[in-house]
Design an enzyme around this catalytic site. Structure first.
Site, short mmCIF file in Angstrom:
data_model
loop_
_atom_site.label_atom_id
_atom_site.label_comp_id
_atom_site.label_asym_id
_atom_site.label_seq_id
_atom_site.Cartn_x
_atom_site.Cartn_y
_atom_site.Cartn_z
N GLY A 102 -35.27 46.48 -18.11
CA GLY A 102 -34.98 45.62 -18.91
C GLY A 102 -35.93 45.97 -20.33
N CYS A 103 -35.22 45.84 -21.39
CA CYS A 103 -36.23 45.98 -22.73
C CYS A 103 -37.39 44.76 -22.87
CB CYS A 103 -35.15 45.90 -23.93
SG CYS A 103 -34.16 44.28 -24.22
#
Length: 308
Positions: free
Chosen positions: A114-115
């Site tokens: 995930g970012c």
């Protein structure tokens, strides 16, 4: 030619991956009839025909798509949250350690981080891996990010003609403190307690700054800015896409500084008593599509910066 199918090409991440791969002469993109985008049989056929299948889908659909792949030669790269802590899936952050990079070279199941997790782990993983940050440390993480991280629905809210005036103001969200990236943030960093995470959504399209504040006394070995920078610089020495830097001289750090790239710059700010580690990256680049393509390159034995 490398045959690639993007399942979920119409989403934000899928579109970015498609855009990047269109520029490559070594890639043949397999297309699905738009009328059959949700047809399971048509999708299954293309998933099993590809050399690389990108899943750019909601979690439940990504799990379903992964189960459709019966051809053992297909490398599945999932950009959703579905498999980030699942057994048998390589975690797609090669810069974290030689072990993470080596796992990607032979993996047929890869989960793209995930970012937010990418920014957090870039700062924290080297400290837990080195044993200087206790695994039971109670950490706080703050982040400001562009609205594209919310995908097409959020983009429509921010760019629509009837957007609410509150969109002009930074907005904290995830107030229940149960953000979907927390499990991977804790698991991959080796933390027994997830960080207290405060994400803030802002009125710009892409880019993010993920911050982790540290008191020198929190670490097993008392470390301030200079020692932390030395540790992090050594950890990421020679990495193509991760760079460790001092805080900007003017005292300002824009969250959109590296938008449009696959770069992650880790800034070591503060003094010898209090330090803030700030990861600045593009949530659509190193935080999504760029990371996915980097993982594909490594899995195929290509230079990791091919196509960038």
């Amino acid at each position: 030619m490398i045959r690639v199918f993007i399942d979920g090409q119409e989403g934000t991440t899928g579109l970015k991956i498609h855009e990047r791969l269109l520029k490559r002469e070594d890639i043949k993109l397999l297309s699905i009839d738009p009328a059959l985008r949700k047809d399971a049989a048509a999708r299954k056929a293309l998933l099993n025909k590809a050399d690389v299948a990108f899943l750019c889908l909601p979690d439940a659909a990504a799990r379903e798509a992964a189960q459709m792949v019966e051809n053992p030669a297909v490398c599945v790269i999932d950009s959703s949250t579905a498999h980030r802590t699942a057994a048998g899936w390589a975690y797609g952050f090669p810069e974290l350690s030689p072990t993470h990079r080596a796992a990607l070279t032979s993996a047929k199941r890869i989960s793209v981080p995930g970012c937010y997790a990418t920014g957090f782990l870039a700062a924290v993983y080297p400290l837990t891996a080195a044993g200087v940050l206790p695994n039971d440390a109670l950490l706080t993480c703050h982040s400001v990010t562009g609205y594209s991280g919310g995908g097409k629905p959020m983009i429509a809210v921010y760019e629509g003609e009837k957007r609410h005036t509150s969109c002009k103001i930074p907005r904290q969200y995830g107030l229940g403190l149960a953000h979907k990236h927390l499990p991977e943030m804790a698991r991959v960093a080796g933390l027994t307690v997830p960080p207290l995470f405060n994400p803030i959504l802002c009125d710009f399209f892409a880019g993010m700054a993920v911050s982790v504040p540290l008191h020198a006394g929190l670490l097993r070995e008392r470390m301030g800015r200079s020692k932390l920078k030395a540790l992090l610089s050594a950890h990421y020495a020679g990495q193509r896409f991760v760079t460790v830097e001092d805080a900007p001289e003017d005292g300002f750090l824009p969250a959109a500084l590296w938008t449009g790239t696959n770069e992650l710059h880790l800034y070591v700010c503060g003094n010898e008593e209090q330090t803030t580690l700030v990861s600045v990256l593009d949530n659509l680049g190193k935080g999504a599509s760029g990371a996915a393509m980097q993982c594909m390159n490594i899995a195929l034995g290509l230079p990791e910066d091919t196509g960038f």
